[in-house]
Scaffold this active site. Structure first.
Site, PDB file in Angstrom:
ATOM      1  N   ASP A  19       0.868  -1.181   0.000  1.00 33.05           N
ATOM      2  CA  ASP A  19       0.000   0.000   0.000  1.00 33.05           C
ATOM      3  C   ASP A  19       0.901   1.226   0.000  1.00 33.05           C
ATOM      4  OD1 ASP A  19      -2.476   1.469   0.229  1.00 33.05           O
ATOM      5  OD2 ASP A  19      -1.970   1.842   2.333  1.00 33.05           O
ATOM      6  N   GLU A 103      -1.450  -1.320  -5.807  1.00 29.89           N
ATOM      7  CA  GLU A 103      -2.555  -0.552  -6.392  1.00 29.89           C
ATOM      8  C   GLU A 103      -2.115   0.111  -7.692  1.00 29.89           C
ATOM      9  OE1 GLU A 103      -5.766   1.462  -3.528  1.00 29.89           O
ATOM     10  OE2 GLU A 103      -3.721   1.832  -2.878  1.00 29.89           O
ATOM     11  N   CYS A 156     -12.475  -5.201   5.979  1.00 28.69           N
ATOM     12  CA  CYS A 156     -11.745  -5.903   7.046  1.00 28.69           C
ATOM     13  C   CYS A 156     -11.074  -7.126   6.424  1.00 28.69           C
ATOM     14  CB  CYS A 156     -12.700  -6.321   8.161  1.00 28.69           C
ATOM     15  SG  CYS A 156     -11.929  -7.407   9.396  1.00 28.69           S
ATOM     16  N   CYS A 159     -12.612 -10.650   8.237  1.00 28.50           N
ATOM     17  CA  CYS A 159     -13.938 -11.212   7.939  1.00 28.50           C
ATOM     18  C   CYS A 159     -14.484 -10.793   6.576  1.00 28.50           C
ATOM     19  CB  CYS A 159     -14.943 -10.845   9.041  1.00 28.50           C
ATOM     20  SG  CYS A 159     -15.315  -9.071   9.126  1.00 28.50           S
ATOM     21  N   CYS A 175     -13.304  -3.318  13.510  1.00 27.06           N
ATOM     22  CA  CYS A 175     -14.309  -3.904  12.618  1.00 27.06           C
ATOM     23  C   CYS A 175     -15.618  -4.095  13.395  1.00 27.06           C
ATOM     24  CB  CYS A 175     -13.812  -5.240  12.072  1.00 27.06           C
ATOM     25  SG  CYS A 175     -15.042  -6.088  11.041  1.00 27.06           S
ATOM     26  N   CYS A 178     -16.423  -8.317  13.298  1.00 24.17           N
ATOM     27  CA  CYS A 178     -15.638  -9.320  14.042  1.00 24.17           C
ATOM     28  C   CYS A 178     -14.887  -8.737  15.240  1.00 24.17           C
ATOM     29  CB  CYS A 178     -14.655 -10.032  13.106  1.00 24.17           C
ATOM     30  SG  CYS A 178     -13.364  -8.954  12.440  1.00 24.17           S
ATOM     31  N   ASP A 185      -3.317   1.106   7.152  1.00 19.09           N
ATOM     32  CA  ASP A 185      -2.398   0.849   6.041  1.00 19.09           C
ATOM     33  C   ASP A 185      -2.047  -0.628   5.882  1.00 19.09           C
ATOM     34  OD1 ASP A 185      -2.295   3.595   5.448  1.00 19.09           O
ATOM     35  OD2 ASP A 185      -0.733   3.917   6.951  1.00 19.09           O
TER      36      ASP A 185
END
Length: 200
Positions: A19, A103, A156, A159, A175, A178, A185
């Site tokens: 990232d 990305e 997330c 999950c 989250c 979960c 990041d």
């Protein structure tokens, strides 16, 4: 001279998501973070001083030509510092990972944000990806790009629930499904890796 071609080791079993950011230049899915050294900021005062001197000189004069060279040298120094840092990080990545998921950012569009343009130009995302791709090719590795529209920061990685858009000031979140505490990041890097593998 002529040398035999060296057979590169295939490290495809070692995989990583990357990232890209401003505070940290690159964040890996294994938790490793590479700081943004902000080379423009380091030389900003010196550059501003020399440019101010240049602006007060008569164009075409010998002093003007000499001062123009001084300014150009500072710009070159900043560029060399940045490229060296990018070479170190990209070399680390291709030496240690066979599959690198990243990305597919559009630096040109990101530069349209006037508040972020200076910081984005300083990290040079385009040059980072360019170096990564040709070095991965040398080492028998693979760079897999993930769509820039993929919501890597919103999902997330544990999950898979998408909890919606989050402002840039939110660096850590919990989250709602979960209960996992997620670093923005590192979570994004893990999601980029999952998506890159899914595309493959």
């Amino acid at each position: 001279c002529e040398i035999d071609e060296i057979q590169k080791e295939n490290k495809n079993e070692y995989q990583v998501g990357v990232d890209l950011g401003i505070t940290h230049l690159a964040i890996l899915s294994d938790g490793t973070k590479f700081d943004n050294k902000r080379f423009i900021k380091q030389s900003e005062k010196k550059l501003a001083l020399e440019q101010r001197r240049l602006s007060k000189m008569q164009k075409g004069s010998e002093n003007y030509k000499r001062q123009k060279v001084r300014v150009a040298k500072i710009h070159k120094h900043i560029s060399n510092q940045r490229k060296n840092e990018l070479h170190n990080i990209t070399r680390y990545l291709v030496d240690n990972f066979g599959l690198i998921c990243i990305e597919d950012l559009s630096a040109k569009n990101m530069m349209k944000n006037s508040k972020m343009a200076k910081s984005i130009s300083d990290v040079s995302f385009y040059e980072f990806v360019r170096q990564l791709e040709y070095k991965a090719n040398w080492t028998n590795g693979l760079v897999q790009k993930v769509s820039r529209w993929y919501p890597s920061s919103q999902i997330c990685n544990t999950c898979g629930i998408n909890s919606g858009k989050k402002g840039l000031h939110i660096r850590e979140w919990k989250c709602p499904n979960c209960g996992e505490i997620l670093d923005r990041d590192i979570n994004a890097a893990k999601n980029i890796l999952h998506e890159g593998k899914r595309i493959l």
